[in-house]
Design an enzyme around this catalytic site. Structure first.
Site, PDB file in Angstrom:
ATOM      1  N   GLN A 198       0.858  -1.169   0.000  1.00 25.36           N
ATOM      2  CA  GLN A 198       0.000   0.000   0.000  1.00 25.36           C
ATOM      3  C   GLN A 198       0.907   1.235   0.000  1.00 25.36           C
ATOM      4  O   GLN A 198       1.377   1.683   1.047  1.00 25.36           O
ATOM      5  CB  GLN A 198      -0.912  -0.013   1.229  1.00 25.36           C
ATOM      6  CG  GLN A 198      -1.684  -1.319   1.405  1.00 25.36           C
ATOM      7  CD  GLN A 198      -2.764  -1.503   0.363  1.00 25.36           C
ATOM      8  OE1 GLN A 198      -3.754  -0.780   0.318  1.00 25.36           O
ATOM      9  NE2 GLN A 198      -2.582  -2.503  -0.504  1.00 25.36           N
ATOM     10  N   ALA A 239     -11.860   2.373   4.518  1.00 20.50           N
ATOM     11  CA  ALA A 239     -10.851   1.509   3.895  1.00 20.50           C
ATOM     12  C   ALA A 239     -10.067   2.254   2.815  1.00 20.50           C
ATOM     13  O   ALA A 239     -10.327   3.421   2.507  1.00 20.50           O
ATOM     14  CB  ALA A 239     -11.523   0.266   3.312  1.00 20.50           C
ATOM     15  N   HIS A 240      -9.103   1.530   2.223  1.00 19.68           N
ATOM     16  CA  HIS A 240      -8.192   2.152   1.256  1.00 19.68           C
ATOM     17  C   HIS A 240      -8.897   2.636  -0.002  1.00 19.68           C
ATOM     18  O   HIS A 240      -9.879   2.066  -0.457  1.00 19.68           O
ATOM     19  CB  HIS A 240      -7.049   1.199   0.898  1.00 19.68           C
ATOM     20  CG  HIS A 240      -7.467  -0.113   0.317  1.00 19.68           C
ATOM     21  ND1 HIS A 240      -6.571  -1.086  -0.012  1.00 19.68           N
ATOM     22  CD2 HIS A 240      -8.681  -0.617   0.007  1.00 19.68           C
ATOM     23  CE1 HIS A 240      -7.210  -2.128  -0.498  1.00 19.68           C
ATOM     24  NE2 HIS A 240      -8.487  -1.860  -0.494  1.00 19.68           N
ATOM     25  N   ASN A 241      -8.370   3.740  -0.526  1.00 22.77           N
ATOM     26  CA  ASN A 241      -8.835   4.335  -1.780  1.00 22.77           C
ATOM     27  C   ASN A 241     -10.255   4.890  -1.719  1.00 22.77           C
ATOM     28  O   ASN A 241     -10.853   5.185  -2.748  1.00 22.77           O
ATOM     29  CB  ASN A 241      -8.729   3.338  -2.946  1.00 22.77           C
ATOM     30  CG  ASN A 241      -7.292   2.979  -3.263  1.00 22.77           C
ATOM     31  OD1 ASN A 241      -6.779   1.974  -2.766  1.00 22.77           O
ATOM     32  ND2 ASN A 241      -6.634   3.791  -4.070  1.00 22.77           N
ATOM     33  N   SER A 259     -12.354   1.601  -1.993  1.00 28.96           N
ATOM     34  CA  SER A 259     -12.632   2.265  -3.274  1.00 28.96           C
ATOM     35  C   SER A 259     -14.053   2.773  -3.400  1.00 28.96           C
ATOM     36  O   SER A 259     -14.555   2.975  -4.508  1.00 28.96           O
ATOM     37  CB  SER A 259     -12.312   1.317  -4.447  1.00 28.96           C
ATOM     38  OG  SER A 259     -10.944   0.952  -4.434  1.00 28.96           O
TER      39      SER A 259
END
Length: 347
Positions: A198, A239-241, A259
């Site tokens: 990441q 969460a990520h993105n 995302s």
């Protein structure tokens, strides 16, 4: 600090009913009022306390009509809840801020700390970090290499800001929150799961507040973005993105999968779950424990339930659901009668 009702009315644009010289020096809930305190009445169910409260001053809405005599001085305002929030903010702004660097703090030589900052005990400021003017960082917090923190931020104890993350100005991070931990990225293989690096970051814009033990994960690439004015409660997971639009609010235990893009001025109740790669339009409202399994592109809707549906449809469905046992018994009885009728005809 003491203020008269007249001074308070001037600060918030209110109209006085009663003693304009009544003084207050503290705040109290209307049901726990005391002499020298200011309270407010916004929810009608608390009206009975207005007639017995010992508070010296009470804020009420302009359209409020008391049904009994009131001992306290009233200040009428368009929105009592908003007015008390403004007064609390003013009161807090008058309190002296901590300044200085504690001798146990570790600040790398390449880091830059602005004027009038407070760096508490055992804080670590990593290489190349920039901390803006007037920011307060409390004990045991960590700001890792290359991160930046803006002006007038308030970072409570045990906050972790990972490397390269960007924090805007006037941001509040409560104890235990983690900004920039790795996103949950793993590629399944024959022998297990291989970690996907990441290498992105988290970007948090101005005037954001993030609650205790909330986590905002760094992106795989690019940035996880929390836009201006967002408020995240305790124990929220982003969460990520992901991207959270300006002025969106999330109650405790909301989980947003990777995302997902969330619009502006959205509101999510406690324990709402949002699936990954979803697009949530502006001003989407979601009741507690809703499960949002896909996109709500148009926004401007209220949803409830899991999977989430229109809140009015959910309310009607819930009314049917609680009657299902009785409906089933009636259906089974009718089925038996129908079978009996068929059997009679066959004879």
């Amino acid at each position: 600090m003491k203020f008269t009702a007249q001074q308070i009315a001037g600060l918030i644009g209110g109209t006085i009913e009663g003693n304009a010289d009544a003084t207050v020096q503290t705040f109290a809930k209307i049901e726990e009022g005391m002499e020298g305190a200011i309270s407010f009445l916004a929810n009608p169910k608390y009206e009975p306390y207005l007639y017995s409260t010992a508070s010296s001053v009470v804020l009420v809405n302009n359209d409020f009509s008391p049904s009994q005599p009131v001992k306290a001085t009233l200040i009428r305002v368009p929105n009592a809840y908003e007015a008390i929030a403004r007064l609390l903010s003013f009161y807090e702004s008058q309190m002296a801020k901590r300044k200085g660097i504690h001798p146990t703090a570790v600040i790398e030589e390449s880091a830059s700390v602005g004027e009038d900052c407070y760096i508490g005990p055992y804080v670590y400021i990593g290489e190349g970090v920039t901390v803006g003017r007037g920011t307060q960082i409390y004990a045991h917090s960590v700001v890792e290499k290359g991160a930046s923190v803006g002006d007038d931020c308030l970072i409570y104890p045990n906050v972790s800001i990972y490397h390269e993350c960007v924090i805007g100005s006037r941001v509040i991070l409560h104890s235990g929150c983690v900004i920039g931990a790795d996103g949950f990225g793993f590629a399944p293989g024959a022998e297990g799961y291989e970690k996907i690096p990441q290498i992105g970051r988290v970007e948090i814009e101005d005037d954001v507040e993030i609650g205790a033990n909330t986590c905002v994960d760094r992106s795989t690439m690019g940035a996880t973005r929390i836009h201006r004015g967002v408020k995240l409660d305790n124990l929220v997971q982003v969460a990520h993105n992901c991207e959270v639009g300006s002025h969106t609010v999330m109650s405790a235990q909301v989980g947003v999968a990777g995302s997902t893009k969330i619009g502006e001025w959205c509101m999510f109740g406690g324990q709402v779950g949002i699936a990954g790669h979803a697009l949530i339009g502006d001003r989407t409202l979601s009741g507690a424990q809703a499960g949002i399994a896909g996109s709500i592109r148009k926004g401007h809707v209220t949803v409830q339930g899991s999977p989430a549906i229109d809140a009015k449809v959910f309310a009607r469905a819930s009314a049917v659901f609680k009657n299902l046992p009785e409906m089933y018994r009636e259906f089974y009885r009718m089925k038996e009668e129908l079978e009996a009728l068929k059997a009679g005809k066959q004879e």
